[in-house]
Write a protein that holds these residues in place. Structure first.
Motif, PDB file in Angstrom:
ATOM      1  N   THR A  26      -4.290  54.172  43.030  1.00 51.74           N
ATOM      2  CA  THR A  26      -4.647  56.051  43.285  1.00 51.74           C
ATOM      3  C   THR A  26      -5.810  55.221  43.528  1.00 51.74           C
ATOM      4  O   THR A  26      -6.665  56.724  43.715  1.00 51.74           O
ATOM      5  N   ILE A  27      -6.710  53.987  44.335  1.00 48.40           N
ATOM      6  CA  ILE A  27      -8.083  54.234  44.093  1.00 48.40           C
ATOM      7  C   ILE A  27      -8.698  55.220  45.126  1.00 48.40           C
ATOM      8  O   ILE A  27      -7.911  55.146  46.252  1.00 48.40           O
ATOM      9  N   SER A  28     -10.064  55.665  45.225  1.00 51.79           N
ATOM     10  CA  SER A  28     -10.503  56.375  46.359  1.00 51.79           C
ATOM     11  C   SER A  28     -11.149  55.944  46.763  1.00 51.79           C
ATOM     12  O   SER A  28     -11.586  54.599  46.367  1.00 51.79           O
ATOM     13  N   GLY A  29     -11.413  56.338  48.641  1.00 53.37           N
ATOM     14  CA  GLY A  29     -12.496  55.669  48.970  1.00 53.37           C
ATOM     15  C   GLY A  29     -13.487  55.786  48.807  1.00 53.37           C
ATOM     16  O   GLY A  29     -14.447  54.490  49.186  1.00 53.37           O
ATOM     17  N   ASN A  30     -14.527  56.049  47.156  1.00 49.93           N
ATOM     18  CA  ASN A  30     -16.119  55.391  47.106  1.00 49.93           C
ATOM     19  C   ASN A  30     -15.633  54.916  45.787  1.00 49.93           C
ATOM     20  O   ASN A  30     -17.004  55.038  44.641  1.00 49.93           O
ATOM     21  N   GLU A  31     -14.149  54.326  45.456  1.00 48.39           N
ATOM     22  CA  GLU A  31     -14.920  53.875  44.171  1.00 48.39           C
ATOM     23  C   GLU A  31     -14.419  52.354  44.798  1.00 48.39           C
ATOM     24  O   GLU A  31     -13.900  51.690  45.532  1.00 48.39           O
ATOM     25  N   TYR A  32     -15.408  51.489  43.570  1.00 46.67           N
ATOM     26  CA  TYR A  32     -15.451  50.266  43.564  1.00 46.67           C
ATOM     27  C   TYR A  32     -14.299  48.818  42.438  1.00 46.67           C
ATOM     28  O   TYR A  32     -13.952  50.588  41.892  1.00 46.67           O
ATOM     29  N   VAL A  33     -14.055  48.078  43.014  1.00 45.07           N
ATOM     30  CA  VAL A  33     -13.450  47.024  41.696  1.00 45.07           C
ATOM     31  C   VAL A  33     -14.573  46.081  41.269  1.00 45.07           C
ATOM     32  O   VAL A  33     -15.183  45.716  41.785  1.00 45.07           O
ATOM     33  N   TYR A  34     -14.582  46.494  39.709  1.00 42.38           N
ATOM     34  CA  TYR A  34     -15.309  45.804  38.960  1.00 42.38           C
ATOM     35  C   TYR A  34     -14.654  44.556  38.105  1.00 42.38           C
ATOM     36  O   TYR A  34     -13.214  45.284  37.836  1.00 42.38           O
ATOM     37  N   TRP A  35     -14.466  43.511  38.410  1.00 39.69           N
ATOM     38  CA  TRP A  35     -14.132  42.683  37.101  1.00 39.69           C
ATOM     39  C   TRP A  35     -14.910  42.647  36.323  1.00 39.69           C
ATOM     40  O   TRP A  35     -16.102  42.030  36.317  1.00 39.69           O
ATOM     41  N   TYR A  36     -14.667  42.923  34.808  1.00 43.45           N
ATOM     42  CA  TYR A  36     -15.622  41.714  33.555  1.00 43.45           C
ATOM     43  C   TYR A  36     -14.484  40.748  33.065  1.00 43.45           C
ATOM     44  O   TYR A  36     -13.752  41.224  33.111  1.00 43.45           O
ATOM     45  N   ARG A  37     -14.717  40.228  31.656  1.00 45.88           N
ATOM     46  CA  ARG A  37     -14.094  39.237  31.009  1.00 45.88           C
ATOM     47  C   ARG A  37     -15.018  39.312  29.152  1.00 45.88           C
ATOM     48  O   ARG A  37     -16.199  39.815  29.425  1.00 45.88           O
ATOM     49  N   GLN A  38     -14.460  38.889  28.709  1.00 47.21           N
ATOM     50  CA  GLN A  38     -14.555  39.072  27.561  1.00 47.21           C
ATOM     51  C   GLN A  38     -13.908  37.972  26.342  1.00 47.21           C
ATOM     52  O   GLN A  38     -12.404  38.252  26.906  1.00 47.21           O
ATOM     53  N   ILE A  39     -15.389  37.519  26.531  1.00 45.82           N
ATOM     54  CA  ILE A  39     -14.923  35.499  25.542  1.00 45.82           C
ATOM     55  C   ILE A  39     -14.399  35.794  23.934  1.00 45.82           C
ATOM     56  O   ILE A  39     -15.186  36.465  23.514  1.00 45.82           O
ATOM     57  N   HIS A  40     -13.349  35.757  23.401  1.00 43.63           N
ATOM     58  CA  HIS A  40     -13.374  36.080  22.486  1.00 43.63           C
ATOM     59  C   HIS A  40     -13.663  37.767  21.450  1.00 43.63           C
ATOM     60  O   HIS A  40     -12.766  38.512  22.321  1.00 43.63           O
ATOM     61  N   SER A  41     -14.580  37.902  21.072  1.00 47.80           N
ATOM     62  CA  SER A  41     -14.433  39.199  20.472  1.00 47.80           C
ATOM     63  C   SER A  41     -16.005  39.723  21.075  1.00 47.80           C
ATOM     64  O   SER A  41     -16.294  40.291  20.757  1.00 47.80           O
ATOM     65  N   GLN A  42     -16.551  38.674  21.639  1.00 48.65           N
ATOM     66  CA  GLN A  42     -18.062  38.673  22.475  1.00 48.65           C
ATOM     67  C   GLN A  42     -18.537  40.465  23.315  1.00 48.65           C
ATOM     68  O   GLN A  42     -17.365  40.784  23.464  1.00 48.65           O
ATOM     69  N   GLY A  43     -19.133  40.614  23.941  1.00 49.73           N
ATOM     70  CA  GLY A  43     -19.684  41.683  24.533  1.00 49.73           C
ATOM     71  C   GLY A  43     -19.090  41.361  26.159  1.00 49.73           C
ATOM     72  O   GLY A  43     -19.203  40.258  26.348  1.00 49.73           O
ATOM     73  N   PRO A  44     -18.187  42.104  26.881  1.00 53.29           N
ATOM     74  CA  PRO A  44     -17.508  41.752  27.970  1.00 53.29           C
ATOM     75  C   PRO A  44     -19.129  41.434  28.657  1.00 53.29           C
ATOM     76  O   PRO A  44     -20.258  41.867  28.996  1.00 53.29           O
ATOM     77  N   GLN A  45     -18.860  40.169  29.745  1.00 53.51           N
ATOM     78  CA  GLN A  45     -19.719  39.672  30.880  1.00 53.51           C
ATOM     79  C   GLN A  45     -19.618  40.007  32.130  1.00 53.51           C
ATOM     80  O   GLN A  45     -17.339  40.035  32.559  1.00 53.51           O
TER      81      GLN A  45
END
Lengths: 110, 113
Positions: A26-45
């Protein structure tokens, strides 16, 4: 923001490519795809983001289908340190409200 | 030194107590955020601020309040803590509108007994 669907977990052998899929039909034309990761319980990167073209940086590659309804994050040579939860997020460029789903738990095995 | 710091890193408190979690950033960013994460789930947005005079509710603001004391500081308060507020709390910051990357702090693990 569009909803995303990711597998709950995946395994990958060390040194092999890890391919993490994400559906965002359902992505819209103005929406980007982002990827983050979270190692163990650290803040996402932050890892990478894209609109419609494939993108590559020092961490990963992002492949977005032509209809933009799905994408794949590729870690070309996974290491044990890549074991983490990977989040696929779809949002408009001017929207700072990041909606994290449950993500995919990637386990890289020796 | 870390760009985004959070204090305390761990806290155990009792039901009904008031508690404040603090966040500081050295990136010079205008926008700051507070998220909570429950076990096995993704992050959910509690509050966010685009500058010192701006406060916005996120997805799950009930039971929380915030204060943006300065550009670099954003505090989260639980006025009367309850056990289901036991979670991992993250502060994040980003640049101006449209900025690509959010930078996250190390997290505060809060336990409410």
């Amino acid at each position: 923001d569009a909803k995303t669907t990711q597998p709950t977990s995946m395994d990958c052998a060390e040194g092999r490519a890890a391919n993490l899929p994400c559906n965002h039909s359902t992505i819209s034309g103005n929406e980007y795809v982002y990827w983050y990761r979270q190692i163990h319980s650290q803040g996402p990167q932050y890892i990478i983001h894209g609109l419609k073209n494939n993108e590559t940086n020092e961490m990963a590659s992002l492949i977005i289908t032509e209809d933009r309804k799905s994408s794949t994050l590729i870690l070309p040579h996974a290491t044990l340190r890549d074991t983490a939860v990977y989040y696929c997020i779809v949002r408009a460029y001017n929207n700072n409200d990041m909606r994290f789903g449950a993500g995919t738990r990637l386990t890289v095995k020796p | 030194d870390a760009d985004v710091t959070q204090t305390p890193r761990n806290r155990i408190t009792k039901t009904g107590k008031r508690i404040m979690l603090e966040c500081s950033q050295t990136k010079g960013h205008d926008r700051m955020y507070w998220y909570r994460q429950d076990p096995g789930l993704g992050l959910r947005l509690i509050y966010y601020s685009f500058d010192v005079k701006d406060i916005n509710k996120g997805e799950i603001s009930d039971g929380y309040s915030v204060s943006r004391q300065a550009q670099a500081k954003f505090s989260l308060s639980l006025e009367s803590a309850i056990p289901n507020q036991t979670a991992l709390y993250f502060c994040a910051t980003t640049g101006n509108q449209g900025a690509i990357e959010q930078f996250f702090g190390p997290g505060t693990r809060l336990t409410v007994l």
